[in-house]
Every structure is written in structure tokens, then in C-alpha cells.
Write a protein that holds these residues in place. Structure first.
Motif, PDB file in Angstrom:
ATOM      1  N   ASN A  44      -3.488   2.651  -1.426  1.00 36.34           N
ATOM      2  CA  ASN A  44      -3.518   1.215  -1.658  1.00 36.34           C
ATOM      3  C   ASN A  44      -3.058   0.491  -0.395  1.00 36.34           C
ATOM      4  O   ASN A  44      -1.897   0.518  -0.031  1.00 36.34           O
ATOM      5  CB  ASN A  44      -2.596   0.883  -2.829  1.00 36.34           C
ATOM      6  CG  ASN A  44      -2.632  -0.592  -3.188  1.00 36.34           C
ATOM      7  OD1 ASN A  44      -3.288  -1.374  -2.526  1.00 36.34           O
ATOM      8  ND2 ASN A  44      -1.926  -0.959  -4.239  1.00 36.34           N
ATOM      9  N   ASN A  45      -4.011  -0.146   0.289  1.00 41.11           N
ATOM     10  CA  ASN A  45      -3.686  -0.910   1.498  1.00 41.11           C
ATOM     11  C   ASN A  45      -3.034  -0.031   2.564  1.00 41.11           C
ATOM     12  O   ASN A  45      -1.893  -0.267   2.972  1.00 41.11           O
ATOM     13  CB  ASN A  45      -2.754  -2.082   1.148  1.00 41.11           C
ATOM     14  CG  ASN A  45      -2.899  -3.225   2.139  1.00 41.11           C
ATOM     15  OD1 ASN A  45      -3.987  -3.467   2.663  1.00 41.11           O
ATOM     16  ND2 ASN A  45      -1.812  -3.910   2.399  1.00 41.11           N
ATOM     17  N   ARG A 382       5.699   1.692  -4.248  1.00 36.77           N
ATOM     18  CA  ARG A 382       4.741   2.047  -3.196  1.00 36.77           C
ATOM     19  C   ARG A 382       5.008   3.488  -2.796  1.00 36.77           C
ATOM     20  O   ARG A 382       5.723   3.767  -1.841  1.00 36.77           O
ATOM     21  CB  ARG A 382       4.869   1.110  -2.008  1.00 36.77           C
ATOM     22  CG  ARG A 382       3.795   1.356  -0.941  1.00 36.77           C
ATOM     23  CD  ARG A 382       3.656   0.156  -0.041  1.00 36.77           C
ATOM     24  NE  ARG A 382       2.745   0.358   1.078  1.00 36.77           N
ATOM     25  CZ  ARG A 382       1.423   0.435   1.004  1.00 36.77           C
ATOM     26  NH1 ARG A 382       0.829   0.372  -0.180  1.00 36.77           N
ATOM     27  NH2 ARG A 382       0.680   0.587   2.081  1.00 36.77           N
ATOM     28  N   ALA A 387      -1.835   7.048  -5.266  1.00 33.35           N
ATOM     29  CA  ALA A 387      -2.431   5.720  -5.158  1.00 33.35           C
ATOM     30  C   ALA A 387      -2.014   4.818  -6.309  1.00 33.35           C
ATOM     31  O   ALA A 387      -2.394   3.665  -6.363  1.00 33.35           O
ATOM     32  CB  ALA A 387      -3.955   5.836  -5.132  1.00 33.35           C
TER      33      ALA A 387
END
Length: 403
Positions: A44-45, A382, A387
Motif C-alpha cells: 500500500n503506497n 502500516r 498489504a
């Protein structure tokens, strides 16, 4: 629809970043190969593509408060596969240096360690402090074999070092380093929270559980195993890391026994086989081997190890000098070379003083900042390995400025 984002570029920041080691930053043309190549970036990012465009645009605030620069472990998989030779790994390393300087308390010491022009002053301070200890000790060497006998441990000036003054000065340096690092990391944690808000109604995990989860990843260096281009760093960092911990534990135990309990460990004055000496010697050897691997890697394979700046070399020479002079002091003492022992010991004290004074401002501080950043990332969901990140809202991507 893309989220509106207004860029506030700081062109001087970009110039400073290039000077700090991100020399090839401008070669990046945003192909995203680096983010695809990285094996440890969250799905993710992922990084470092977004960091590269933020750096090119001079978005200082984003980069100074971006936890992902510390999730990067300088594998350099991204740099070896970059089609333009932009070396994203070096850019992120330069950003980390600037984050340390930005959060340093007091700020001027961050520049003292990071700027080549201030080297004479940086090394001169510990030399002057140790020189003062030698001065009040009469500049002389005590007679007879080198031992940890009473004349080293009582307030007299007939030994090589006036021990109470040595203890006060080095304990003070350690206390200063710890307080300064805590204040710096506290400020960095606050910046991460203030500049990376969670959605309304969502709360991060408590700090302690997040820290425990981060340490379970850091202590075994598990993330380093995923590096490919520079995977020898796993062994090198593991040896140096645990060697350093072993030396710290050895020092703490001996200091507590001698200074608090007044007990000299058995066989302290000879090679001996007591557990505390075994721990200290094994830790010293592991520490030096790990650092030697890092040094040789930088010298023989710079493309894979990444570029080395003054900031890197200052730390490497300081910490390697500490380990080598400490080991040489013991070897000379065992051999009976009295004068050589004391001379090398004085040099060792200079390195130790430099290591303590500059711990919060040198690359040594990476250990603290990386721990804080990983703990923060764990607290908001995070995760490095999955993910699925339900609580994390990544910073706004670098999108065109809205009219």
C-alpha cells in the motif's frame, strides 16, 4: 477523483539534499522501477518512488515526517535496478541524515557531526576532554604491571587516569547523549503523529505493544534477509549489532560491580575464562568483524553498498576506532607492554568520548529513529510484511497543483 494537493516547494532543501548525498536525484523520471524492485516496502503506497518525486519538488515537510524513509534498510535493490542510475537508496539515506539534523537537540551538534568543514572541531572536543583528564593525572604512567588495582579506583593522582574525574566526565557524556536522544526521538514521534493523522474515530495501538512488535523485527534483523543486491549486510549488521549489545552489557555489569558493590570480577587482570570476560571478548570480536565487513563492502563494492558520505565515514571510523583500540588495549596489557597499553588506552578514551557525545547526532542515532519509525508504523497498522493496513492513511501523493 484525485485528492486536491497544493505543493509548497523548498528549492533550497532540494539543493541541500543533493549536497547531503542525493547526488543523482535529478536523474529520476518516475518510472517506478524502484518501488517494484523493493522487497520490503508495503504494497500500500510503497517507497521510494513517492519520496523521489517529493525530493525533486522540494517537499521538505513531507520527507521530514515520512516514516517510510526509516522502513528502508538500504538494500539498494532499487538502485541496482534503476534504469537511469538515480540511486534512490542514496537519496533516502541523505534524507535520513537530514532528519537526524532536523530533530537534533541541541541542533548545532547535528551539523557538527554532519559537516566535513567542522571535522577539526568535532574531533577536537573529545581530544581536549581526555587531554584534561591526562593533565590532572600528571601525564605519567604508573609503575609495575597494568592492573585494575586500588590506585586506579581511589581518588589519587598517582595512576594514569584520575579515576573519579574519568567516571564523572564519561558518565556525564553518556547522560547527555541519552537525554538528547530521548528528546530528539520524542520530537520525531510527535511530528509523525501531527503530520500523518489517522481517519476520525480510529486510534493507534499503544506505544509499548507497538515497540515490542518493532523490536521483535529489529533484534533478529529479519528484514535484512529480504535484501538481494546487498544481502551480506544482514550478517555484518547482525554481528556489529549484537557485538555492541554484548559490550554494553559487559561494561554495565563490570561498572556496577566495581563502582556500586566494590567487587572486582575474578581474573579481571589476566586473560581468564570467567563468563564476563568471555562475553566481552566474544562481543568485541563480533563487533569488529561486522564493522570490517561493512567497511570492505563500501570500499570494494560501492555500487551495491551505496555511496558513502562524510556522515557515513565519520561514524564508521569512530565506532571502528573504539572497537579496535579497546581490543588492542587488552592485547597489549596481556603482553606486558605497559607504555603501549596506556597510550592506546588514551586513544581509546578519545574514541569512546566521541562515540558518547555524538551518539544522538551521528549515524548511530539511526538505531533510535528506525526503531521509533517502525514502532509508529506498527501502531497505525502500516505493516512491513502485509498489504492489509486497515488503520493507515498514507500521506497525500505528489499530485499536480490544483488551480
Amino acid at each position: 477523483m484525485a485528492k486536491e494537493f497544493v505543493a509548497e516547494p523548498d528549492l533550497q532543501f532540494t539543493k541541500d539534499l543533493i549536497s547531503a548525498g542525493g547526488t543523482d536525484l535529478k536523474k529520476c523520471y518516475q518510472c517506478a522501477t524502484c518501488s517494484v524492485a523493493c522487497r520490503i516496502a508495503p504494497d500500500n503506497n510503497p517507497y521510494p518512488r513517492k519520496e523521489m518525486i517529493w525530493a525533486q519538488w522540494g517537499l521538505k515537510n513531507k520527507l521530514m515526517n515520512d516514516p517510510d524513509i526509516w522502513l528502508c534498510h538500504q538494500c539498494n535493490d532499487c538502485s541496482t535496478q534503476c534504469p537511469r542510475g538515480a540511486n534512490p537508496g542514496d537519496v533516502l539515506k541523505a534524507i535520513r541524515k537530514m532528519v537526524v539534523q532536523e530533530n537534533s537537540r541541541p541542533a548545532f551538534l547535528g551539523k557538527l557531526v554532519g559537516e566535513k568543514s567542522m571535522f577539526v572541531l568535532a574531533i577536537g572536543i573529545p581530544i581536549i576532554l581526555v587531554g584534561f583528564l591526562l593533565y590532572i593525572s600528571g601525564w605519567g604512567f604508573p609503575e609495575g604491571p597494568v592492573t585494575y588495582s586500588a590506585h586506579h579506583l581511589t581518588p589519587k593522582k598517582d595512576g594514569f587516569i584520575f579515576t573519579p574525574a574519568l567516571q564523572v566526565m564519561f558518565t556525564g557524556a553518556l547522560a547527555f547523549a541519552v537525554i538528547s536522544l530521548v528528546l530528539s526521538l520524542k520530537a520525531y514521534w510527535k511530528n509523525l503523529n501531527d503530520n500523518n493523522p489517522l481517519p476520525a474515530g480510529r486510534q493507534p495501538k499503544a506505544f509499548v505493544p507497538s515497540l515490542v512488535e518493532a523490536l521483535s523485527e529489529i533484534l533478529p534483523h529479519s528484514t535484512f534477509k529480504d535484501c538481494e543486491a546487498n544481502n551480506i549486510r544482514y550478517s555484518a549488521h547482525l554481528l556489529a549489532f549484537w557485538g555492541m549489545i554484548g559490550l554494553a552489557v559487559t561494561t554495565a555489569i563490570v561498572a556496577f560491580n566495581v563502582d556500586i558493590l566494590g567487587i572486582l570480577p575474578p581474573s579481571l587482570n589476566g586473560p581468564g575464562t570467567v563468563p564476563i570476560k568471555i562475553l566481552g571478548n566474544v562481543s568485541a570480536v563480533a563487533f569488529i568483524i561486522g564493522l570490517a565487513i561493512m567497511l570492505m563492502r563500501r570500499l570494494t563494492a560501492p555500487d551495491q553498498a551505496g555511496g558513502s558520505s562524510y556522515f557515513d565515514w565519520f561514524f564508521i571510523y569512530t565506532i571502528l576506532g573504539t572497537g579496535l583500540t579497546g581490543l588492542l588495549t587488552e592485547l597489549f596489557r596481556w603482553s606486558g607492554a605497559i607504555n603501549s597499553t596506556y597510550v592506546v588506552y588514551a586513544i581509546h578514551l578519545v574514541f569512546v568520548m566521541a562515540l558518547l557525545l555524538y551518539l544522538p547526532f551521528s549515524k548511530f542515532a539511526h538505531l533510535g529513529y528506525r526503531t521509533v519509525a517502525i514502532a509508529w508504523s506498527k501502531s497505525v497498522g502500516r505493516n512491513l510484511k502485509t498489504a492489509v493496513q486497515p488503520n493507515y492513511v498514507p500521506p497525500a501523493s505528489a499530485e499536480p497543483v490544483s488551480e
